[in-house]
Design a protein around this motif. Structure first.
Motif, short mmCIF file in Angstrom:
data_model
loop_
_atom_site.label_atom_id
_atom_site.label_comp_id
_atom_site.label_asym_id
_atom_site.label_seq_id
_atom_site.Cartn_x
_atom_site.Cartn_y
_atom_site.Cartn_z
N CYS A 126 82.07 7.50 21.15
CA CYS A 126 81.01 6.72 21.50
C CYS A 126 81.00 5.47 22.57
N GLN A 137 78.71 4.26 24.12
CA GLN A 137 77.78 2.64 23.96
C GLN A 137 78.35 1.71 23.04
N THR A 153 74.34 7.27 14.29
CA THR A 153 74.39 7.29 15.35
C THR A 153 72.71 8.13 15.42
N TYR A 161 79.53 5.04 14.58
CA TYR A 161 79.57 5.14 15.02
C TYR A 161 80.78 4.19 15.55
N ALA A 183 73.30 4.70 18.22
CA ALA A 183 73.93 5.40 19.78
C ALA A 183 74.10 7.15 19.86
N ASP A 236 76.97 9.62 19.73
CA ASP A 236 78.60 10.06 19.67
C ASP A 236 78.93 10.73 20.43
N SER A 294 75.63 16.83 23.46
CA SER A 294 76.04 14.58 23.32
C SER A 294 76.70 14.07 24.44
N ALA A 323 75.52 11.21 26.65
CA ALA A 323 75.99 10.02 26.30
C ALA A 323 76.17 9.10 27.64
#
Length: 239
Positions: free
Chosen positions: A96, A98, A121, A127, A173, A175, A181, A185
């Motif tokens: 993750c 974030q 997530t 996460y 957030a 992942d 993804s 991200a």
């Protein structure tokens, strides 16, 4: 280093080696060498973040994990931390972008108030998990639907049944599970982020970002998944 105000809390980094990550989650068609590099960077990043928090760290990769399923391996790792004398643990992985020092510190502060914490997530997982020892039921915990889109919903209910205290939610957030993804991200990182610039440079994500943005914009792509979690009830609060 900032002196932590939260005693008896440790950070558990539960992760796999780059070689195992490539086998489990091949991403965007790069060579195996390139994908190993990405996972190595992700492992380095989460360890640096954890070190900046200022809490004791247990980094447990697959060589130190025991058990036949993900849930059992994670449960054994958590029990190992509690057996060391800690009363609460913040559990994180490497996938993750974030996740930050501030989010882990917020989780640790909530643990001092005897609350449990979840970082949900967009795909129904988590996460970050902030867990009190007194709320850890090994058999029930390892039986949760790990690595599925039902995890957040089920673990929220688990906490609700295990404790009368509220479950605190960190911001939702992304992942990293696949190419889409990964692009999402990286795209959500601020332009000033050194990690955004580094990942974009190494993995040529500029072209990936352009090609996927129209199909996987942050608001539209994940709004569908927001409905998969449980209704927000009185036992859940947000930062």
């Amino acid at each position: 280093m900032q002196t932590p105000i939260y005693d008896n809390t440790a950070i558990l980094i539960f992760h796999r080696s780059p070689a195992q990550e490539v086998l489990a989650k091949p991403l965007f068609g790069k060579s195996e060498c390139q994908e190993k590099l990405l996972y190595r960077l992700l492992n380095q990043r989460i360890k640096k973040i954890a070190q900046r928090v200022g809490l004791p760290i247990f980094s447990i990769g697959e060589k130190n994990q025991s058990g036949t399923t993900f849930g059992i391996r994670l449960g054994n790792a958590i029990q190992f931390v509690f057996d060391k004398g800690y009363e609460s643990v913040v559990i994180v992985g490497n996938d993750c972008l974030q996740l930050s020092v501030e989010k882990i510190r917020k989780a640790a502060r909530q643990l001092t108030e005897k609350k449990n914490i979840l970082g949900p997530t967009y795909d129904g997982g988590t996460y970050l998990i902030g867990l009190q020892k007194c709320h850890f039921d090994y058999k029930k915990f390892v039986a949760l639907p790990w690595q599925t889109d039902k995890l957040f919903e089920t673990i929220a209910l688990y906490f609700n049944q295990a404790s009368t205290s509220e479950v605190v939610l960190l911001p939702k957030a992304v992942d990293i599970d696949d190419a889409q993804s990964f692009v999402q991200a990286v795209n959500q990182l601020p332009c000033s982020s050194k990690w955004k610039n580094r990942l974009t440079s190494i993995f040529n994500t500029n072209s990936l970002l352009v090609s996927h943005t129209l199909q996987y914009s942050s608001a539209n792509n994940y709004s569908i998944h927001l409905q998969r979690g449980p209704p927000i009830s009185a036992f859940i609060s947000f930062f």
